[in-house]
Enzyme design. Structure first.
Site, PDB file in Angstrom:
ATOM      1  N   GLY A 114      30.288  38.183  17.449  1.00  0.00           N
ATOM      2  CA  GLY A 114      28.975  38.335  18.361  1.00  0.00           C
ATOM      3  C   GLY A 114      28.756  39.616  18.200  1.00  0.00           C
ATOM      4  O   GLY A 114      27.587  39.946  18.953  1.00  0.00           O
ATOM      5  N   GLY A 116      26.717  40.704  15.413  1.00  0.00           N
ATOM      6  CA  GLY A 116      25.577  40.888  14.750  1.00  0.00           C
ATOM      7  C   GLY A 116      25.812  41.152  13.252  1.00  0.00           C
ATOM      8  O   GLY A 116      24.775  41.404  12.462  1.00  0.00           O
ATOM      9  N   THR A 118      25.907  38.649  11.039  1.00  0.00           N
ATOM     10  CA  THR A 118      24.826  37.616  10.266  1.00  0.00           C
ATOM     11  C   THR A 118      23.642  37.977  10.430  1.00  0.00           C
ATOM     12  O   THR A 118      22.686  38.151   9.473  1.00  0.00           O
ATOM     13  CB  THR A 118      24.994  36.455  10.915  1.00  0.00           C
ATOM     14  OG1 THR A 118      26.474  35.732  10.785  1.00  0.00           O
ATOM     15  CG2 THR A 118      23.784  35.347  10.389  1.00  0.00           C
ATOM     16  N   HIS A 337      44.554  39.232  48.291  1.00  0.00           N
ATOM     17  CA  HIS A 337      44.819  39.484  46.865  1.00  0.00           C
ATOM     18  C   HIS A 337      43.691  40.349  46.456  1.00  0.00           C
ATOM     19  O   HIS A 337      43.989  41.367  45.556  1.00  0.00           O
ATOM     20  CB  HIS A 337      45.051  38.090  46.349  1.00  0.00           C
ATOM     21  CG  HIS A 337      45.428  38.402  44.845  1.00  0.00           C
ATOM     22  ND1 HIS A 337      46.765  38.118  44.455  1.00  0.00           N
ATOM     23  CD2 HIS A 337      44.718  38.574  43.775  1.00  0.00           C
ATOM     24  CE1 HIS A 337      46.968  38.238  43.098  1.00  0.00           C
ATOM     25  NE2 HIS A 337      45.790  38.636  42.738  1.00  0.00           N
ATOM     26  N   GLU A 338      42.498  40.198  46.384  1.00  0.00           N
ATOM     27  CA  GLU A 338      41.350  40.742  45.730  1.00  0.00           C
ATOM     28  C   GLU A 338      41.358  42.172  46.538  1.00  0.00           C
ATOM     29  O   GLU A 338      40.747  43.179  45.623  1.00  0.00           O
ATOM     30  CB  GLU A 338      39.984  40.007  45.987  1.00  0.00           C
ATOM     31  CG  GLU A 338      40.181  38.608  45.324  1.00  0.00           C
ATOM     32  CD  GLU A 338      40.430  38.613  43.793  1.00  0.00           C
ATOM     33  OE1 GLU A 338      40.352  39.721  43.221  1.00  0.00           O
ATOM     34  OE2 GLU A 338      41.079  37.525  43.519  1.00  0.00           O
ATOM     35  N   HIS A 341      43.652  44.587  44.716  1.00  0.00           N
ATOM     36  CA  HIS A 341      43.207  44.873  43.469  1.00  0.00           C
ATOM     37  C   HIS A 341      42.199  45.952  43.546  1.00  0.00           C
ATOM     38  O   HIS A 341      42.175  47.158  42.970  1.00  0.00           O
ATOM     39  CB  HIS A 341      42.418  44.002  42.700  1.00  0.00           C
ATOM     40  CG  HIS A 341      43.275  42.860  42.032  1.00  0.00           C
ATOM     41  ND1 HIS A 341      44.687  43.163  41.097  1.00  0.00           N
ATOM     42  CD2 HIS A 341      43.523  41.486  42.098  1.00  0.00           C
ATOM     43  CE1 HIS A 341      45.020  42.113  40.841  1.00  0.00           C
ATOM     44  NE2 HIS A 341      44.502  41.002  41.415  1.00  0.00           N
ATOM     45  N   ASP A 412      47.317  37.872  36.328  1.00  0.00           N
ATOM     46  CA  ASP A 412      47.430  39.386  36.482  1.00  0.00           C
ATOM     47  C   ASP A 412      48.736  39.852  35.769  1.00  0.00           C
ATOM     48  O   ASP A 412      48.626  41.077  35.200  1.00  0.00           O
ATOM     49  CB  ASP A 412      47.712  39.999  38.083  1.00  0.00           C
ATOM     50  CG  ASP A 412      46.335  39.617  38.942  1.00  0.00           C
ATOM     51  OD1 ASP A 412      45.524  39.472  38.338  1.00  0.00           O
ATOM     52  OD2 ASP A 412      46.553  39.181  39.968  1.00  0.00           O
TER      53      ASP A 412
END
Length: 501
Positions: A114, A116, A118, A337-338, A341, A412
Site C-alpha cells: 500500500g 505506492g 505500482t 479496562h479502556e 489504558h 494487549d
C-alpha cells in the site's frame, strides 16, 4: 480463449490424438488442420495484444493510455527523487554513453503493502515517455511446465511490439509480486518457478543498450529477503529503491490529494488527521478519505466534517462498528479496562490519548486510540517499557476492581509480548546481545515473564492511587460512549482535583 484455455488444450490434445491412433484412425489430416488453424490464430493475435496489457489488461484500441505523474503521488519524496535519477539513464541515453556509463537494466521497488510501488512504476512510464507493460508474478505460475517461461517471453515481445507500434524509443516492463517467481532456488529440486526465473534472467541478460526500443525492467516486492541472489546482483536489478510508509508531511500531502474532489467542511483539519495516522500507508489514507465521504453521505450532509474523518480513522484501524449488545456489568468492565489504558498513557506520556471509545469495532468491545507526540523510528528501553505499561493498563485496572482478568486482555498481552521480544532481540534485557537462535525457549520465556511481571506490578502500583478517578470517570464514559483526547484530559483533571486537595 479463457484464462486456462491454452493449458487445457496442451493437456487434452495429446491424449485425444493418442486415443485416435490407438483405435486405428489416421491422425495426419487432423494434425495438418490443427497446424494451419494454430498458425492463423497466432497471426491474428500477433497483430493485437499478447495478453499483458497496460496494468494487466488488454491495450486500448483508441489513443495511448494515460499514466499518472509523480506529482499526483503523495509523499515518497525520497523514493521519487531516487527513482527519477535512475530513470534519467533511460532518457539521457546519448549523454551517458559519452561517459561510458552502463545503462540500468532493472529497478526493484521494495516496501510494505500500500505504499505506492505500482503507482511509481506507472508514473515512471509517463516520466520517460515509455510504453508500459505490466504483469503480476502470480500470472506466471501454472501447473504445466514451461508455461511460465513462455509467458515471460511473450511479455518481453509485447513490450517491443507496443513500443514499435506507438513509435516509442523505450518500454518499461513492470512485474508486481516478483517474489512469487523470483524466490530463492533450492538445490536438487526442479520446479516450474525455476524455469520461469531462469527465463526472466535470460531475457534480462539479452537487454543491450544498443537495442531499439530500450527495455527497463521494474519490479515490486514486500519481501526482498525472499528473492534469489541472481536477480539482485548488478547487471540485473541494479537499483533497489525502498518505498517506506510516509511520514507526517507525506501523509498530509496524500490526504490533500485525495481531498481535492471531496467537499470538506470549513475548519476541517487534515493536519490533525495526519498526526493521528502514524504508520498509515498511502492506500489506507486513500481509504480513510473515501470512508469519511461515505459517512457524510450516510448522514445526508453536504460536507465532510472532522467527525466523519475521525470515524473513518477508526474504521480503517479497527473495522466497522458491530451490533454487539453487552449487559451493564460487561459494559462497565470494558469501560474500566479502556480507562486503564487511557490513564496509563496519560501518566507515562501526557497528551498522547486521541480518543476513548466504548463502541464495538471489529473484534474489540472498546478501544483507545493513541497519537504519537512526535514520530519515532528508534526506540529506547524506557520508551518500550512505557509502551508495555500502556498495553497492560487495561488488565491492571481489571485486577484492581475485579481481582482478576478477562479474555479482553488477550490482544494487549500479545502486543506486550511482541514489545518484549523486540527488547530481547535488540539487546536491551539482562540476556545481553543475543540472537533468537542462541536463546533456548526456557530462557526466552523466563526473561519475557520476568519483564512482564515487573512491569505489570509497576502499572498496578501507578494506577492504585487513582482508584477514585476510575470510579468517577467510568459513569461519564459509559454515558458518553466516546470521548476525544481533550475531553478525556479535562475529565481526568477535574476528577484528580479532589484527591490532590
Amino acid at each position: 480463449m479463457s484464462k486456462y484455455g491454452k493449458e487445457i488444450i496442451i493437456g487434452v490434445v495429446p491424449v485425444v490424438l493418442a486415443f485416435l491412433m490407438y483405435i486405428g484412425m489416421n491422425v495426419l489430416p487432423i494434425l495438418l488442420i490443427g497446424v494451419i488453424g494454430f498458425s492463423l490464430l497466432y497471426m491474428v493475435r500477433s497483430k493485437g495484444t499478447i495478453g499483458f496489457g497496460a496494468g494487466g489488461g488488454k491495450a486500448k484500441s483508441k489513443g495511448a493510455p494515460k499514466y499518472m505523474t509523480f506529482e499526483e503521488i503523495g509523499g515518497q519524496e525520497r523514493a521519487k527523487s531516487e527513482l527519477k535519477e535512475a530513470l534519467d539513464f533511460l532518457i539521457r541515453h546519448e549523454e551517458i554513453q559519452k561517459f561510458g556509463i552502463r545503462p540500468l537494466k532493472g529497478i526493484l521497488l521494495t516496501g510494505p503493502p500500500g505504499t505506492g510501488k505500482t503507482l511509481l512504476a506507472k508514473a515512471s512510464a509517463h516520466y520517460t515517455d515509455s510504453v508500459f507493460v505490466s504483469a503480476s508474478g502470480s500470472e506466471f505460475v501454472e501447473m504445466y511446465v514451461g508455461v511460465g517461461a513462455s509467458r515471460i517471453r511473450d511479455l518481453f515481445k509485447e513490450a517491443r511490439t507496443k513500443a514499435a507500434k506507438e513509435n516509442k524509443d523505450s518500454a518499461i516492463i513492470f512485474i508486481d509480486e516478483i517474489d512469487v517467481i523470483g524466490g530463492k532456488r533450492e538445490g536438487g529440486q526442479h520446479r516450474e518457478y525455476d524455469q520461469t526465473l531462469n527465463q526472466l534472467l535470460t531475457e534480462m541478460d539479452g537487454i543491450h543498450s544498443s537495442d531499439a526500443p530500450r527495455i527497463l525492467i521494474m519490479a515490486a516486492t514486500n519481501r526482498k529477503e525472499m528473492l534469489d541472489s541472481a536477480l539482485l546482483r548488478p547487471g540485473r536489478f541494479d537499483r533497489h529503491i525502498g518505498v517506506d510508509l510516509p511520514d507526517k508531511k507525506g501523509r498530509l500531502h496524500i490526504l490533500r490529494i485525495h481531498a481535492k474532489n471531496k467537499p470538506l467542511a470549513p475548519g476541517t483539519s487534515l493536519e490533525r488527521v495526519a498526526s493521528e495516522t502514524f504508520h498509515f500507508s498511502g492506500a489506507q489514507l486513500e481509504s480513510l478519505m473515501n470512508e469519511a465521504a461515505i459517512y457524510a453521505l450516510r448522514d445526508e450532509q453536504e460536507e465532510v466534517t472532522q467527525e466523519h474523518l475521525s470515524m473513518a480513522v477508526d474504521k480503517v484501524l479497527m473495522g466497522e462498528k458491530t451490533d454487539r449488545e453487552t449487559n451493564n456489568e460487561e459494559r462497565r468492565r470494558v469501560a474500566l479496562h479502556e480507562l486503564g489504558h487511557a490513564i496509563s498513557a496519560e501518566l507515562v506520556r501526557p497528551g498522547s490519548v486521541s480518543q476513548v471509545s466504548l463502541a464495538p469495532r471489529g473484534g474489540a468491545l472498546g478501544y483507545v486510540r493513541h497519537q504519537p507526540l512526535q514520530e519515532r523510528y528508534l526506540y529506547t528501553k524506557d520508551f518500550i517499557e512505557d509502551q508495555i505499561v500502556i498495553a497492560l493498563g487495561g488488565a491492571a485496572a481489571e485486577e484492581i476492581f475485579y481481582n482478576g482478568r478477562s479474555t479482553g486482555s488477550r490482544g494487549d498481552f500479545e502486543q506486550a509480548l511482541q514489545l518484549v521480544g523486540n527488547m530481547i532481540e535488540s539487546g536491551l534485557t539482562s540476556l545481553g546481545i543475543v540472537e533468537r537462535q542462541m536463546v533456548t525457549r526456557e530462557e526466552w520465556t523466563k526473561a519475557s515473564s520476568g519483564i512482564l511481571d515487573e512491569l505489570f506490578e509497576r502499572t498496578k502500583t501507578m494506577l492504585l492511587p487513582l482508584r477514585y478517578v476510575f470510579e468517577q470517570a467510568v459513569d461519564t464514559l459509559i454515558q458518553e460512549e466516546m470521548m476525544t483526547g481533550s475531553q478525556f484530559r479535562e475529565l481526568l483533571r477535574q476528577f484528580k482535583t479532589p484527591t490532590s486537595a
